[in-house]
Design a protein around this motif. Sequence first.
Motif, PDB file in Angstrom:
ATOM      1  N   GLY A   1       0.768  -1.242   0.000  1.00 32.99           N
ATOM      2  CA  GLY A   1       0.000   0.000   0.000  1.00 32.99           C
ATOM      3  C   GLY A   1       0.792   1.281   0.000  1.00 32.99           C
ATOM      4  N   ALA A   2       2.131   1.197   0.017  1.00 35.38           N
ATOM      5  CA  ALA A   2       2.936   2.411  -0.044  1.00 35.38           C
ATOM      6  C   ALA A   2       2.856   3.020  -1.438  1.00 35.38           C
ATOM      7  N   SER A   3       3.072   4.325  -1.501  1.00 34.38           N
ATOM      8  CA  SER A   3       3.130   5.026  -2.774  1.00 34.38           C
ATOM      9  C   SER A   3       4.575   5.403  -3.068  1.00 34.38           C
ATOM     10  N   ARG A   4       5.028   5.129  -4.273  1.00 30.12           N
ATOM     11  CA  ARG A   4       6.412   5.462  -4.629  1.00 30.12           C
ATOM     12  C   ARG A   4       6.694   6.948  -4.438  1.00 30.12           C
ATOM     13  N   SER A   5       5.708   7.793  -4.716  1.00 29.51           N
ATOM     14  CA  SER A   5       5.909   9.241  -4.613  1.00 29.51           C
ATOM     15  C   SER A   5       6.063   9.715  -3.177  1.00 29.51           C
ATOM     16  N   ARG A   6       5.653   8.876  -2.207  1.00 27.13           N
ATOM     17  CA  ARG A   6       5.765   9.263  -0.794  1.00 27.13           C
ATOM     18  C   ARG A   6       6.938   8.601  -0.090  1.00 27.13           C
ATOM     19  N   LEU A   7       7.651   7.708  -0.744  1.00 26.99           N
ATOM     20  CA  LEU A   7       8.732   6.981  -0.081  1.00 26.99           C
ATOM     21  C   LEU A   7       9.848   7.921   0.366  1.00 26.99           C
ATOM     22  N   LEU A   8      10.331   7.670   1.570  1.00 26.60           N
ATOM     23  CA  LEU A   8      11.475   8.380   2.123  1.00 26.60           C
ATOM     24  C   LEU A   8      12.535   7.351   2.492  1.00 26.60           C
ATOM     25  N   ALA A   9      13.788   7.766   2.490  1.00 25.17           N
ATOM     26  CA  ALA A   9      14.884   6.832   2.749  1.00 25.17           C
ATOM     27  C   ALA A   9      15.830   7.367   3.816  1.00 25.17           C
ATOM     28  N   LYS A  10      16.336   6.440   4.604  1.00 29.56           N
ATOM     29  CA  LYS A  10      17.430   6.703   5.533  1.00 29.56           C
ATOM     30  C   LYS A  10      18.466   5.614   5.290  1.00 29.56           C
ATOM     31  N   VAL A  11      19.735   5.991   5.169  1.00 26.60           N
ATOM     32  CA  VAL A  11      20.761   5.022   4.764  1.00 26.60           C
ATOM     33  C   VAL A  11      21.938   5.061   5.732  1.00 26.60           C
ATOM     34  N   PHE A  12      22.493   3.882   5.996  1.00 24.57           N
ATOM     35  CA  PHE A  12      23.504   3.752   7.036  1.00 24.57           C
ATOM     36  C   PHE A  12      24.554   2.710   6.653  1.00 24.57           C
ATOM     37  N   GLY A  13      25.735   2.844   7.248  1.00 26.51           N
ATOM     38  CA  GLY A  13      26.795   1.860   7.051  1.00 26.51           C
ATOM     39  C   GLY A  13      27.865   2.345   6.102  1.00 26.51           C
ATOM     40  N   GLY A  14      28.431   1.400   5.358  1.00 33.20           N
ATOM     41  CA  GLY A  14      29.502   1.742   4.422  1.00 33.20           C
ATOM     42  C   GLY A  14      30.792   2.145   5.108  1.00 33.20           C
ATOM     43  N   GLY A  15      31.004   1.659   6.318  1.00 38.21           N
ATOM     44  CA  GLY A  15      32.252   1.974   7.017  1.00 38.21           C
ATOM     45  C   GLY A  15      33.411   1.189   6.428  1.00 38.21           C
ATOM     46  N   ASN A  16      34.543   1.825   6.293  1.00 43.31           N
ATOM     47  CA  ASN A  16      35.720   1.149   5.743  1.00 43.31           C
ATOM     48  C   ASN A  16      36.469   0.450   6.875  1.00 43.31           C
TER      49      ASN A  16
ATOM     50  N   ILE B   1      13.920   9.136  -4.823  1.00 39.79           N
ATOM     51  CA  ILE B   1      13.474   8.887  -3.448  1.00 39.79           C
ATOM     52  C   ILE B   1      14.330   9.750  -2.524  1.00 39.79           C
ATOM     53  N   PRO B   2      13.745  10.707  -1.810  1.00 37.36           N
ATOM     54  CA  PRO B   2      14.530  11.600  -0.963  1.00 37.36           C
ATOM     55  C   PRO B   2      15.242  10.861   0.168  1.00 37.36           C
ATOM     56  N   VAL B   3      16.476  11.228   0.410  1.00 39.66           N
ATOM     57  CA  VAL B   3      17.235  10.715   1.554  1.00 39.66           C
ATOM     58  C   VAL B   3      17.104  11.741   2.673  1.00 39.66           C
ATOM     59  N   VAL B   4      16.372  11.387   3.720  1.00 40.90           N
ATOM     60  CA  VAL B   4      16.105  12.343   4.793  1.00 40.90           C
ATOM     61  C   VAL B   4      17.076  12.197   5.961  1.00 40.90           C
ATOM     62  N   ALA B   5      17.870  11.138   5.973  1.00 42.52           N
ATOM     63  CA  ALA B   5      18.886  10.959   7.011  1.00 42.52           C
ATOM     64  C   ALA B   5      19.921   9.972   6.505  1.00 42.52           C
ATOM     65  N   GLN B   6      21.173  10.180   6.895  1.00 42.23           N
ATOM     66  CA  GLN B   6      22.214   9.236   6.515  1.00 42.23           C
ATOM     67  C   GLN B   6      23.358   9.279   7.510  1.00 42.23           C
ATOM     68  N   ASP B   7      24.005   8.147   7.674  1.00 46.69           N
ATOM     69  CA  ASP B   7      25.238   8.036   8.458  1.00 46.69           C
ATOM     70  C   ASP B   7      26.095   7.011   7.733  1.00 46.69           C
ATOM     71  N   LEU B   8      26.918   7.489   6.812  1.00 44.29           N
ATOM     72  CA  LEU B   8      27.688   6.634   5.912  1.00 44.29           C
ATOM     73  C   LEU B   8      29.177   6.925   6.041  1.00 44.29           C
ATOM     74  N   GLY B   9      29.971   5.914   5.703  1.00 46.90           N
ATOM     75  CA  GLY B   9      31.414   6.106   5.648  1.00 46.90           C
ATOM     76  C   GLY B   9      32.086   5.985   6.997  1.00 46.90           C
ATOM     77  N   ASP B  10      33.234   6.672   7.133  1.00 48.82           N
ATOM     78  CA  ASP B  10      34.066   6.610   8.327  1.00 48.82           C
ATOM     79  C   ASP B  10      34.652   5.195   8.437  1.00 48.82           C
ATOM     80  N   THR B  11      35.125   4.833   9.618  1.00 47.31           N
ATOM     81  CA  THR B  11      35.792   3.538   9.782  1.00 47.31           C
ATOM     82  C   THR B  11      35.173   2.692  10.885  1.00 47.31           C
ATOM     83  N   GLN B  12      34.050   3.120  11.450  1.00 50.80           N
ATOM     84  CA  GLN B  12      33.456   2.380  12.559  1.00 50.80           C
ATOM     85  C   GLN B  12      32.246   1.561  12.111  1.00 50.80           C
ATOM     86  N   PRO B  13      32.042   0.419  12.733  1.00 49.49           N
ATOM     87  CA  PRO B  13      30.790  -0.326  12.518  1.00 49.49           C
ATOM     88  C   PRO B  13      29.647   0.364  13.236  1.00 49.49           C
TER      89      PRO B  13
END
Length: 214
Positions: A112-127, A154-166
């Motif tokens: 029932g979600a609408s693609r036009s309303r989807l929001l994203a938050k992305v995390f990880g990618g630590g080296n 799809i808008p990214v409304v929050a992220q915590d990517l990169g750095d070197t920590q898990p």
Amino acid sequence: MRSRHSGSAAVADPARVTEPGHYYDKALQTHAVRLMPAEYRVSSEPLALVTLLGSCVAACLYDPLVGVGGMNHFMLPGAAGNTRNDLADGDMSARYGAHAMELVINDLLKRGASRSRLLAKVFGGGNVLSGFQNDPIGTRNARFVLQYLVAERIPVVAQDLGDTQPRKVCFFVQTGRTLVRRLPSTRDDDIVRAERAYYGDLNRAPVAGSVELF
């Protein structure tokens, strides 16, 4: 502890935990499901999806109007590179971001979600893995997920990517509330060993299935 959050989550009754793989998280005061690498989950129930990330990335997508959300946990952008066309080799495993993103989006739309309303938050990618200084895996994963979401509008409304920590990520599917904790160095060795073992198995394991690391 470093955490980020938005919104609120309903308090759940621990007596209602009945499904295999679910547990009641006393600290979060909610039902929870732990995601392993190469897994994804979508739900409209009052629960949190929880995962541990090293160089992997988790994309949390949700429709705040209908209260449905999902998370994936992928190890590599694609079977051969960084685009959705990398799935031409036939590997449709959620271990690859190119397919893991489509799995979550398609499941959200079915619920029932609408693609036009989807929001994203992305995390990880630590080296977190040594020996990958030239375009390391964590950087590739982080770059892929941002490029994918831009392409899908799809808008990214929050992220915590990169750095070197898990990281440990907790995502409340109904509200989009998210908690992120940078893990202490005492956990680094366990996560690095697990990720090295998993990446080594990618070339030997069957295409289907997933491996539980944590």
